[in-house]
Motif scaffolding. Sequence first.
Motif, PDB file in Angstrom:
ATOM      1  N   GLN A 148      71.177  48.074  74.764  1.00 15.13           N
ATOM      2  CA  GLN A 148      72.002  48.115  73.352  1.00 15.13           C
ATOM      3  C   GLN A 148      70.950  49.090  72.330  1.00 15.13           C
ATOM      4  OE1 GLN A 148      74.982  46.729  75.005  1.00 15.13           O
ATOM      5  NE2 GLN A 148      76.406  47.392  72.635  1.00 15.13           N
ATOM      6  N   THR A 150      71.430  49.574  69.096  1.00 15.41           N
ATOM      7  CA  THR A 150      72.281  49.085  67.408  1.00 15.41           C
ATOM      8  C   THR A 150      71.899  50.333  66.055  1.00 15.41           C
ATOM      9  OG1 THR A 150      72.773  46.882  68.171  1.00 15.41           O
ATOM     10  CG2 THR A 150      73.303  47.069  65.982  1.00 15.41           C
ATOM     11  N   SER A 152      71.907  50.857  61.988  1.00 14.12           N
ATOM     12  CA  SER A 152      73.011  49.898  60.527  1.00 14.12           C
ATOM     13  C   SER A 152      72.696  50.982  59.513  1.00 14.12           C
ATOM     14  CB  SER A 152      72.166  48.262  60.207  1.00 14.12           C
ATOM     15  OG  SER A 152      70.943  49.012  59.787  1.00 14.12           O
ATOM     16  N   VAL A 158      76.152  47.475  60.412  1.00 15.89           N
ATOM     17  CA  VAL A 158      75.871  47.524  61.292  1.00 15.89           C
ATOM     18  C   VAL A 158      76.769  49.318  61.456  1.00 15.89           C
ATOM     19  CG1 VAL A 158      76.417  47.508  64.223  1.00 15.89           C
ATOM     20  CG2 VAL A 158      74.983  46.161  62.530  1.00 15.89           C
ATOM     21  N   SER A 161      77.114  50.066  68.039  1.00 18.31           N
ATOM     22  CA  SER A 161      76.619  49.403  68.673  1.00 18.31           C
ATOM     23  C   SER A 161      77.037  50.080  70.415  1.00 18.31           C
ATOM     24  CB  SER A 161      77.468  47.926  68.498  1.00 18.31           C
ATOM     25  OG  SER A 161      76.011  47.407  69.606  1.00 18.31           O
ATOM     26  N   TYR A 509      73.623  40.547  63.806  1.00 16.20           N
ATOM     27  CA  TYR A 509      72.267  41.139  63.681  1.00 16.20           C
ATOM     28  C   TYR A 509      71.400  41.146  62.487  1.00 16.20           C
ATOM     29  CZ  TYR A 509      75.364  43.676  66.376  1.00 16.20           C
ATOM     30  OH  TYR A 509      76.700  43.862  68.296  1.00 16.20           O
TER      31      TYR A 509
END
Length: 623
Positions: A148, A150, A152, A158, A161, A509
Amino acid sequence: MSRTTGRRGARLAAAASVAAVAGTLLVGGTAAVAGGGTAAVYAVVQEGLTPDQGAKLAGTFNIPNALETDGAFSYADPARFNQVPQVAVAKGEDESGRPTVAQALDVKALDAVKAPSDDAALSRANQLLQLVGLSGDFGARPSVSHTQLTLSNADNKVTRSQALDTVVTYGLTLGGLPVTGQGARLRLTLAPDGVVSQVSASVRQVAKSGDVPVIPVEQAQQECAALYGPDVRQDVPTLGYQFPQLTADQANGRGTVGTIYPQYTCNPLAETSQAHRLVPAVPGSGPGGRMKAARTGDSIVAAVEVSGGTAPYTYAWSSSSTALPSDDRSRPSISYTRAPRAADTGTETVTVEVTDANGLTATAAVRLDADGSADAATTPGGGGFGALAVGPVDTGIEQTVDWQCAQAGADGFRNGMLAHGVPVAFDWRLANAWESDFKDPALGGHDDQWVDNVDAAWYTGHGNPSGFTFTGMHDDQWIVPGDARWGNRDLEWLQLESCQVLADTSGTYDYFARWRPAFVGLHILNGFHTNAYCVGTTGGTFANYLFPVKFLWWTLRPAYRVQAAWAAMAVDTEPSGVVYRSMGLIRPDGVTNIGDYFWGQGPTGPDIPASPSNGMWSISGTV
């Protein structure tokens, strides 16, 4: 703390066929023997894959033959494994005058990335399961996950994702009990284009040879307590099978492991997450003995006498004050001169871990506070889930756990870097490893002399989402995110072999906000979301993936990106279910350090200052 392998020796070739075996992976395995009972013992019939099987596996998936000399097949495509689309946007130099290449996220290409379906990945993984040909007592339960990416923003919210691939990992059982270890792994990854981008097949063929009595779970819990000490509470241990690393010679199907005995896995409960160590479940199956040690000033001599288990034995020695050589594990004795750091307390503890031919262990430690001698009986168990760049390049090591698996991981990193001409500027172990070595001078530390004065650093020790630990008060026993300002001098890549330090504790997260203040030029922070297990091959595996494997003028396997090397290491060494994680900053123009290679092995990005910063990235995957 819970822990690809620098691929050892020549790469051979791979794959064979057999029917998939259904099975249920147990969470426990202790209930049937809570008051004692029996469990099966298995004879090893074949150690890993043979060259014919390796060639068939490679041909089936149209990948290079990645069969190792020990019989394990371990492949990761450098161009596809954990790949994030990026585009080069600028060139420059770092603080030492080394060339850098700034690479920005290719958003258009990223939008086109679609992970393969679960069904497609399961179909290819079923081919792998049939090729390795597990025997009838095995069970294999597939689990689907995704690597994954991700992203931000500057407020740690975030913004994206995205799955980068589809992964199938098999949880194995044997006679209904869970199987773990480096000699029991089956994993396959499909890249977005449907190409197999990663395969791990490290298996033993076994046949049941009988049933044996096992110790009660209450006794196993007491033996776990003896391994960890009185300050660590123990949950109920788990009965199962531990398959150590394969030991075949030139993939001939024969190795030193002849018998697989049941073992208990300890489940410690502590403020900081602890690795799962092992104790033998069958009385008399493992080695035992007594260690004697003596001290004269700073000169230490020690020896251990061993019986029981299955010879030959190997010996791993460690010191509370000194990094000991690890190249010869055949010696039942050792002598060395203490090399403590400043403010030495004078206490010396020498430890030995004895491992027999079947991978069963025993541990002994002797403390010497002054001149004289002492001895101690072994405690059953131990082990664990057992021409460069332009400009100066160096690394450093800090290791805080007095376990042989932890020492071996740090030794592997040191030896792997030295083997490729990269100096190790410092190697601090146990009481010599100080919290202040990681702490910014503006906050009372001196990382400008140590961790932030090298290009890459390796840490092994206990941790949790709040930080990671040290044994001495220099100036305290924890590094928490607020202590750290890494990269404002030199550090590019920091590796934390420690439990849960990069955990997402809330599903939001939260590791982004927690660790963001530490990034003031640091390129990548590598760690784990889950527990990381104590496996002695982690450091060497990671270090060797940073460099190409060559034979004469041929490149057999290119160098991996730093993030991909961390992921490949985890896949090769950690048990199923462990989640690795890497993270770093995103510049306002989209530039990241995701594509970094170690200096001289490919493009390396520039330092990204803490401010202004457009956000952060992370890549996480399940082993």
